[in-house]
Design an enzyme around this catalytic site. Structure first.
Site, short mmCIF file in Angstrom:
data_model
loop_
_atom_site.label_atom_id
_atom_site.label_comp_id
_atom_site.label_asym_id
_atom_site.label_seq_id
_atom_site.Cartn_x
_atom_site.Cartn_y
_atom_site.Cartn_z
N HIS A 1 -11.10 28.79 -9.81
CA HIS A 1 -9.92 29.50 -9.56
C HIS A 1 -9.54 29.84 -7.60
O HIS A 1 -8.55 29.58 -7.08
CB HIS A 1 -9.31 31.35 -9.93
N THR B 1 -13.67 32.40 -11.77
CA THR B 1 -12.97 33.14 -11.05
C THR B 1 -13.52 31.71 -9.83
O THR B 1 -12.56 32.11 -8.82
CB THR B 1 -13.58 33.95 -10.62
#
Lengths: 364, 364, 364, 364
Positions: free
Chosen positions: D64, D61
């Site tokens: 990202h 994450t």
């Protein structure tokens, strides 16, 4: 942050002027009976809520304390205000309380858990080792005001009648028993048709039991059991009740046993009646050790047995509220008396005589 | 369709010439001891399989029958061939049997269920009311041949050692107990380190227990328990063993109890040791009624208790086969002796003395 | 052991004289429509039962075969007798059949499992890889006689009406869905109010749902849904139906979704409506792949989703029989038409037009 | 009650002198990359704990957000301190905090739930609708200090290594997936051998899986998968991997699927590989809608599918701590790099290249 007798908490609204003292039903000395006394209002901490009690239910436990039996002598330390089943309105809020407003209707979970142990943090606060029970371990609900930790206070949906809200504690026992055992699509036997047993009949029906049967030692309970939804109610003295029940359950016995009496005979007979592979929830508390044929009653039958204590916090409360709100439950036949607080001696007399099912004290 | 002594079933292969008679270990009269006799081969019906027994395990139940104790006197009706743990090869097939071949290696579920009742038809054949047990209710496995209904016969994967296959019956008891209680990610206490208790230690470890503890009255079992995977083994005579166990389990007690002894003291202490909200599987059979503090040991603790009998047909068998095939289970320390059938008196002597864990009779 | 046209099985009673031929509704060629033909009676093997069909229900699957859509073209191989929902009486017994008598009333599980695989032997025969379905893979029930393996034949309690027994197959789908998802004490949404969806409404209520909601694309189904117990029924075209449902379910959405339509939109909207942590049972078969927002609809919501096929053998059958026997289920509003076998074209016309819910063919 | 830069909280010990500013890794503008900045220490409220971060794990994450992909653009609002996997020591306590002491080692649950909704009050806080995630919705852990609500802070047992404690967040994802699906005694397929997939292999083994198989698109992950306990690891490009897996699982496919990749192909193939009646836990997030053959992959197979998000508060944490403390889990092969905070660009480069499994930032 705490309020003392005569003080006004800062959050109190115009209509919430609090009195300096209040009437409370108390165990004042280590002997039978209660006294109705004027005492200061309870103090509340920063995260507590003060509740103006409106209605309160009398439990068998209260009768034990009233009569001062062996269990009570061992567990309860006077002086203490008794009572643990109740509903009321919010009267004052501790400084850190959020999400409640003065005068809103509430009930409360009377088992106060530590909130910090592994059980509390994994959804099992109802069996926390540090449970303290209102009316038993700390001041209770048979008084005009009671202080509760905010996390124990339960907001009541508007459509829930006061009398039902007043008995959410024992109704929660019944719902927890029924939902733990699992009755959907099943045949159910309930041993013991006292107040919780009677509630369990009605809850089991609401929760999807296909047939519900009850057994009790008192003939006067059988008709009540049927009114609450029992397909048939047996008198325990009938030596062939297990046989009759078996013939009503495909010859094998019920799928589920809900033991609500605490009687050694009921536990033994209930397990004998239960079908192989059945599930039994034990809520009734035997007053002493009992003799059990573990091999025949549990092992060979492949029975699953659940010890049931209190109510799940707060899964049971959501289930119960949903059932009552949607009118799946009818407690009217169970609430046999509503009396003023002052009539407490009459109330305990009725309970002892067995002529009452559930008595509610009206403190409004 | 049935074969009689000396007959050849039509399905027999070249190598399967059957003898007219066979040796069998029998209870011949209502008194202690067994007799090794020559008797006719068992007959098989259209849906039965005749199995040439290769290895057979001796169970505590066999010792009860050997010693002719009260339970045995009540349950067993001589004359009967004893024994119920075994493996062997297919020797003959009834006319309607499909899917088996002569000489293939098999074990068998020794509890024969009716196949027609609601329990049998809903995956609970292991607690069918009509269960008949080989070696107890009908002729058993301590013989060169045994007849079994085809649905009870279990095909053995090639990688499963004969000695392991011979004890799939008690191993199945252990696996059923462990899988019913659920040990994955949990701490486990096993009370009773007899053969099944020892197996349960090893199975619990394989099934994902994070810690396994054992307790037994016999000091000589403790080392064996540790070899099989117990993190610690306690001697039951140590008055502080529960306290020591608690300190090893975050101060709260184990999550799971597997009761394998049938001792009243072990059941009581095991439930005392168990944490609130714990799960207990009871497999050991108390020889008589026991006194239980149901309120303290089960209800207040919110315990879930499972009666365990036999093995699930055939979920347990698949689990067990998978564990053994994948080498998650090590039974070597448990199989302490392999003896010829003729040495049965020596075998029962060793068992009685407690110096053996699991003894296998070699009938090859 | 098998009977042939015109033969008398040895077990036939005086009143069971079997005809040489029988009328049967057949798919005779790979094109739309059925033909009513005279054909020989089915043969039975040693473990089969020949049943004289009395009443048979028409399923949506039959309509697919009648219309010869893509699925039918791929799956069904004419010539074949169609139909799979039925009840009747025992007309003849194979030589090895036990426990049935001529003329007794029966229904049957139409999914024939292999009986030997791990799934069949662990209580999951309903998803056996070798399932063969009557009326789809082998001759079915729209005929005067059908042959069934004895283990698939279900004895009917005397108090179960013929019309109910004729639709135990789809009722079993509904019961299996409801019992797998678990509705006791919960709020339930049912997407698709066809025959099985309507049954599911009634079953969910019987199984203890506190509220049941339905949604369908056809306005004429909504009233029927309410008559069967839905608290409210929504028309799928209403863009705010999910919002309205949410306001009826404490603002969070229903606890359970039963998807009975197979529509991609219904699956998507149903999962959107479902509360976080909800349970969804999917029974309706989407005719092709569908696009799903797995992250938003399933993962972030922590949904549990069950694929539902057939009915559990035979747990579902026991549950269903218990519910019907105890009058917890009312199918009357669903059975909209009873027609003679000869009127099959009219029946399929009614089904296609959507004006019928469940049509029963009367073959008596 | 809050502390500001340079202030000393009253509870701070002698050694806890707090600096005025601290280094923090920040997303400062809506574009790729992070900036290492000096910023004031976070403020804490009365019930918050200030933690001195010692070690922090980098998650996919975070990559990202670093790369500023579509998801990140939609979800994250700069400026914000990133990072959510960490451990450290208590640096300061809010006035109402109880039970923690300065300098004690802690980790924390990074999902902050509302604590008041039905989900939070029934043990499902991990799917609360109001979840706020540190490092995504509010300031995170890639900084010398982070403020956390006391109920999210987790006390670390002394025997838990810092590096393991730093990745309790993703390890918790793996444990939650494994424990929800249930792997004890089962065969398990894991699709996706990224950091969480690799952890899941090891956790599944610890939790009692009999066999574990993995599949990934990157050949370099397969060896790592085996080192962590996979019996075999397949390369996704091999068109026969499902067939090979089936031959390793009794011809029927694995009992359990743990989907850790979020790839549409992995979800589809994983469900195809799964046996009928299998259980699938979906954790990997598909970036968009995917096409699923719901009839073939879920319904006909009778699959149970679980959406998995976060970790259960705090059941998963107890399970995880128990497994690590008892050395059932070995994360060493997964923690491939430990780098100083300043090397963050190198760290994200390694992650992007796929040459790292889990990278830990050392902030001590």
């Amino acid at each position: 942050m705490a309020i003392h007798t005569g003080e006004r908490p800062h959050t109190g609204g115009a209509g919430s002027k609090l009195p300096g003292v209040m009437p409370a039903l108390r165990k004042v000395a280590p002997q039978a009976g209660f006294a109705l006394q004027e005492i200061p209002l309870p103090q509340i901490g920063a995260t507590d809520i003060l509740i103006r009690v409106q209605m309160a239910g009398i439990c068998g436990t209260d009768l034990h304390i009233y009569e001062w039996d062996r269990w009570a002598q061992h567990r309860v330390h006077p002086p203490i205000t008794v009572g643990h089943e109740f509903m009321g309105t919010v009267a004052a809020l501790g400084a850190e309380v959020e999400g409640f407003t003065i005068d809103e209707r509430v009930s409360a979970e009377g088992h106060i858990a530590c909130g910090k142990c592994a059980l509390c943090r994994t959804g099992e606060a109802h069996i926390c080792n540090e449970l303290r029970v209102i009316g038993v371990d700390r001041d209770g609900a048979f008084a005009h005001y009671i202080a509760m930790p905010q996390q124990n206070v339960w907001k009541l949906a508007a459509t829930i009648p006061d009398q039902y809200a007043a008995v959410f504690d024992p109704l929660g026992n019944a719902v927890h028993s029924v939902m733990t055992a699992g009755v959907s699509g099943k045949t159910v036997l309930i041993t013991g048709a006292g107040a919780i047993g009677l509630m369990a009949i009605n809850v089991a029906r609401a929760a999807g039991a296909v047939s519900v049967f009850a057994v009790d030692v008192r003939p006067e309970k059988l008709e009540l059991a049927k009114r609450l939804g029992a397909d048939e109610a047996f008198i325990a003295a009938d030596p062939s009740w297990i046989e009759k029940l078996r013939s009503r359950t495909d010859g094998v016995g019920p799928d589920v046993l809900l033991e609500m009496s605490g009687s050694a005979a009921a536990i033994e007979q209930g397990l004998t009646a239960l079908r192989n592979g059945g599930h039994a929830a034990l809520l009734g508390l035997p007053p002493e050790k009992i003799r059990l044929d573990v091999a025949e009653s549990i092992i060979f039958k492949g029975v699953t047995l659940y010890g049931i204590h209190g109510r799940r916090m707060f899964e049971t409360w959501y289930q119960m509220q949903r059932m009552v709100k949607n009118r799946r439950i009818d407690l009217k036949p169970i609430i046999t008396h509503v009396l003023p607080l002052e009539s407490f001696d009459e109330a305990f007399g009725l309970l002892k005589a067995g002529t009452a099912a559930k008595i509610i004290l009206d403190l409004r």
